[in-house]
Design a protein around this motif. Structure first.
Motif, PDB file in Angstrom:
ATOM      1  N   ASN A  70       0.839  -1.195   0.000  1.00 50.90           N
ATOM      2  CA  ASN A  70       0.000   0.000   0.000  1.00 50.90           C
ATOM      3  C   ASN A  70       0.881   1.255   0.000  1.00 50.90           C
ATOM      4  O   ASN A  70       1.671   1.458   0.922  1.00 50.90           O
ATOM      5  CB  ASN A  70      -0.880  -0.028   1.253  1.00 50.90           C
ATOM      6  N   PRO A  71       0.769   2.088  -1.051  1.00 45.40           N
ATOM      7  CA  PRO A  71       1.673   3.242  -1.134  1.00 45.40           C
ATOM      8  C   PRO A  71       1.455   4.242   0.002  1.00 45.40           C
ATOM      9  O   PRO A  71       2.357   4.990   0.358  1.00 45.40           O
ATOM     10  CB  PRO A  71       1.322   3.885  -2.490  1.00 45.40           C
ATOM     11  N   SER A  72       0.258   4.215   0.565  1.00 49.57           N
ATOM     12  CA  SER A  72      -0.047   5.153   1.645  1.00 49.57           C
ATOM     13  C   SER A  72       0.548   4.702   2.977  1.00 49.57           C
ATOM     14  O   SER A  72       0.648   5.489   3.912  1.00 49.57           O
ATOM     15  CB  SER A  72      -1.569   5.298   1.766  1.00 49.57           C
TER      16      SER A  72
ATOM     17  N   GLY B  93       0.420   8.693  -2.740  1.00 53.96           N
ATOM     18  CA  GLY B  93       0.905   8.497  -1.389  1.00 53.96           C
ATOM     19  C   GLY B  93       2.368   8.111  -1.352  1.00 53.96           C
ATOM     20  O   GLY B  93       3.017   8.228  -0.312  1.00 53.96           O
TER      21      GLY B  93
END
Lengths: 262, 426
Positions: free
Chosen positions: B143-145, B291
């Motif tokens: 998850n890039p966030s 993100g």
């Protein structure tokens, strides 16, 4: 018609914007993957008969604190806190679009008494192996609008900087919205909602654009099958994933009719 | 001055029409282009080249981590590093590095690097990149966030696993482990030196200063574009009251050496074109998972874009576009993506670069693109014998490299014995 009223409520100590317009019984709306950067024609249509209340989830335009939410339960709890802070009480009517649709379905599943009528506009949350959701993030520059809306210009106008906004800062606001979406949905859009839909007892209207490039309309049947309450499906012709942006008139007509039934 | 021989391990048989026919060298590079039998030769050639670099006296040999990538065949740098630990004896083994957030639990990284440190007699440099958007968010589904928060937490876990002298519980935001007690422990005390490859964000500079780590700027686009980043880094060190010890920094540069400039241009044109035009052909749709770039960095990029009279091209999320797409060989030379020439020319240019960028650790790509083993080894030999001696003393009169491995003295180290030699001795 009344103007948009704005106030802020706190979720996990962070401010989240609430926009309201119209008179009558409250009707709650959770927006899609871009949040609600500006008021829409669709919401105006609903506001003809109801007090439309749009709380911003953390990280979406007007809402802060997405970086505090790690698990999906964190997000659903935040959505419940947000809706209650915005005035939702038992027997509320709730609309969710796209990402907001998956969250609305979670709310109706986890707190069944809270929701009387549920409207899901092309909700995320399920994953059909034969027709996986599109990767809405991995798109070449300029392509994303045409993935999310039938009419790319509609999405571009929806997400463009409001009057007086700093364009650089606005880029950050809209990137943050997509980040918050990614935080919830990455990488496949499958939030395991299928395990909880059997708890949705509210009467439900499932609305889908017939040209949805993100989640094909076959998902409408899947949702209808899993939900315990009565579920009807309405297909919007000539609309893409964000069907209420693409065809506000017809979406508004279907949905007003459904939530205003006895 | 330290010379670090860096291998990307590019697949060398991408077709001539790769750029026209296929969308991306990374993430969804077509499986049918991969020939495992050819990879058998490539891997062994590449490892020969790294071992040759050690024999030629390079200070370090470097490996790195990429996934689903046609120019980086090392999903696990630790596998290559462990072989190098046995087959080399002098060079530091720079694992550049492990993308910490991708390991579950990150304890695995602490264990594997400790193993390699023990096997090599304490020669490990531990590189900890956040990882590229392609490797992390797309190829590994991270998850890039959450990537950066997970990275920082994994870093804390690994460093504690190396340095604490008890069995401990780790109750992190993303990692929970009741018993952390790695066996083996690293040979170097309190731990191997830590280097952080970064892309130019102020937060990373500040963190390197705070933690006293080496900042490694690993751009493929050479010293001219690297100037701005490295000058920004040193400006930040000044602000934070840190000295300008050039060994705080590492910098990557493509280099090709031959007896004469004319010969060098002839020899290195094709591999350079292969790298920049085929290997860097990445579908732009994978560049910016939302993100991945922090808001502070986006803001800084937007401000600097506004300040520049003619702004560098940026993508829609405020990331600087680093270099030209599909550059000509002349562009590569002109813009300094590659430094190519006779030994004296290369030494002069690298001295200028090292002083201007104030970099004590030069990371050298002496194999690039489809360069074969003979040319690669000749490049390494000329560099080691004719270029490095001209630069070796740079900085050392003034600065100490506090970020270099401290191996066991040679006489105390195990000597690997090959089965052939062992049999002959019987």
């Amino acid at each position: 018609m009344s103007e948009i009223a704005e106030h802020f409520v706190e979720v996990n100590g962070e401010p989240c914007r609430v926009w309201e317009k119209g008179e009558g019984k409250k009707l709650f709306y959770l927006a899609g993957v871009a949040g609600l950067p500006r008021w829409t024609k669709f919401l105006d249509k609903l506001a003809e008969t109801r007090r439309v209340v749009v709380p911003s989830l953390p990280g979406f335009p007007g809402g802060q604190g997405h970086e505090l939410l790690d698990s999906h339960l964190d997000w659903v709890t935040a959505a419940l806190d947000l809706l209650e802070a915005a005035g939702a009480q038992n027997g509320a009517d709730l609309i969710g679009a796209s990402l907001g649709g998956s969250i609305a379905a979670e709310v109706a599943a986890i707190s069944p008494g809270l929701v009387r009528r549920l409207v899901l506009i092309a909700p995320f949350g399920l994953y059909d192996t034969d027709a996986p959701p599109a990767d809405i993030w991995a798109q070449r520059p300029g392509v994303q609008p045409s993935v999310l809306c039938k009419n790319a210009d509609t999405y571009t106008a929806f997400t463009s900087p409001p009057d007086g906004a700093d364009p650089g800062e606005w880029t950050i606001v809209m990137t943050r919205a997509l980040e918050a979406s990614a935080r919830i949905l990455w990488p496949l859009g499958d939030t395991r909602l299928v395990r909880r839909l059997h708890r949705v007892r509210a009467d439900t209207l499932i609305v889908w654009g017939d040209e949805d490039k993100v989640l094909p309309p076959s998902y409408a049947e899947h949702f209808g099958h899993e939900i315990a309450g009565r579920a009807a499906v309405a297909i919007i012709p000539g609309a893409g994933h964000l069907a209420d942006l693409d065809n506000p008139e017809l979406a508004g007509q279907f949905i007003s009719g459904f939530v205003n039934q006895g | 001055m330290k010379f670090c021989w860096f291998h990307l391990m590019p697949y060398t048989l991408l077709p001539d029409n790769f750029r026209e026919k296929y969308p991306s060298v990374w993430v969804d590079i077509p499986r049918e282009l991969f020939d495992p039998a050819a990879a058998n030769r490539m891997y062994n050639d590449f490892m020969d080249e790294l071992e040759f670099a050690d024999a030629q006296g390079f200070d370090a040999i470097c490996v790195n981590e990429h996934h689903s990538n046609g120019y980086g065949l090392m999903p696990s740098p630790n596998l290559i590093a462990s072989s190098l630990a046995r087959r080399t004896s002098n060079a530091a083994i720079c694992i550049m590095g492990n993308s910490l957030a991708l390991y579950n639990p990150p304890t695995r990284v602490a264990e594997e690097m400790a193993m390699i440190d023990c096997i090599s007699g304490g020669r490990v440099i531990a590189g900890f990149p956040v990882g590229t958007p392609w490797d992390t968010s797309y190829c590994y589904g991270m998850n890039p966030s959450q990537l950066r928060a997970r990275y920082r937490e994994a870093h804390d876990l690994v460093v504690q696993a190396w340095t604490r002298d008890d069995t401990f519980a780790f109750n992190g935001r993303f990692n929970q482990q009741r018993y952390i007690n790695i066996w083996p422990q690293p040979l170097q005390k309190p731990r191997p030196p830590i280097w952080i490859p970064g892309g130019g964000s102020v937060e990373t500079w500040q963190w390197c200063a705070e933690m006293d780590y080496v900042y490694a700027y690993l751009s493929y686009f050479g010293y001219q574009l690297g100037r701005k980043t490295m000058h920004g880094f040193w400006g930040e060190m000044d602000k934070l009251g840190k000295d300008r010890n050039p060994y705080r920094a590492a910098f990557l540069q493509f280099v090709g050496v031959a007896e004469t400039r004319a010969e060098a241009l002839k020899l290195y044109r094709e591999p350079a074109e292969y790298f920049f035009n085929r290997c860097l052909h990445v579908d732009p749709k994978y560049a910016s998972p939302p993100g991945y770039v922090t808001e502070a960095t986006m803001r800084a990029n937007i401000v600097s874009m506004a300040q520049q009279a003619t702004g560098t091209a940026r993508d829609g999320r405020g990331r600087p576009q680093q270099g030209l797409q599909n550059p000509s060989f002349e562009d590569m030379l002109d813009k300094g993506y590659v430094i190519i020439g006779s030994p004296d020319e290369v030494a002069d240019k690298l001295r200028e670069v090292a002083i201007d960028l104030n970099v004590g650790h030069l990371m050298l790509l002496l194999q690039f693109g489809n360069m074969g083993k003979d040319l690669t080894n000749e490049n390494s030999r000329l560099f080691a014998q004719r270029v490095a001696p001209q630069l070796r003393d740079l900085f050392d009169d003034q600065w100490e490299d506090r970020w270099w491995p401290k191996p066991l003295p040679t006489q105390l180290r195990a000597t690997p014995v090959s089965p052939v030699v062992a049999r002959a001795a019987e």
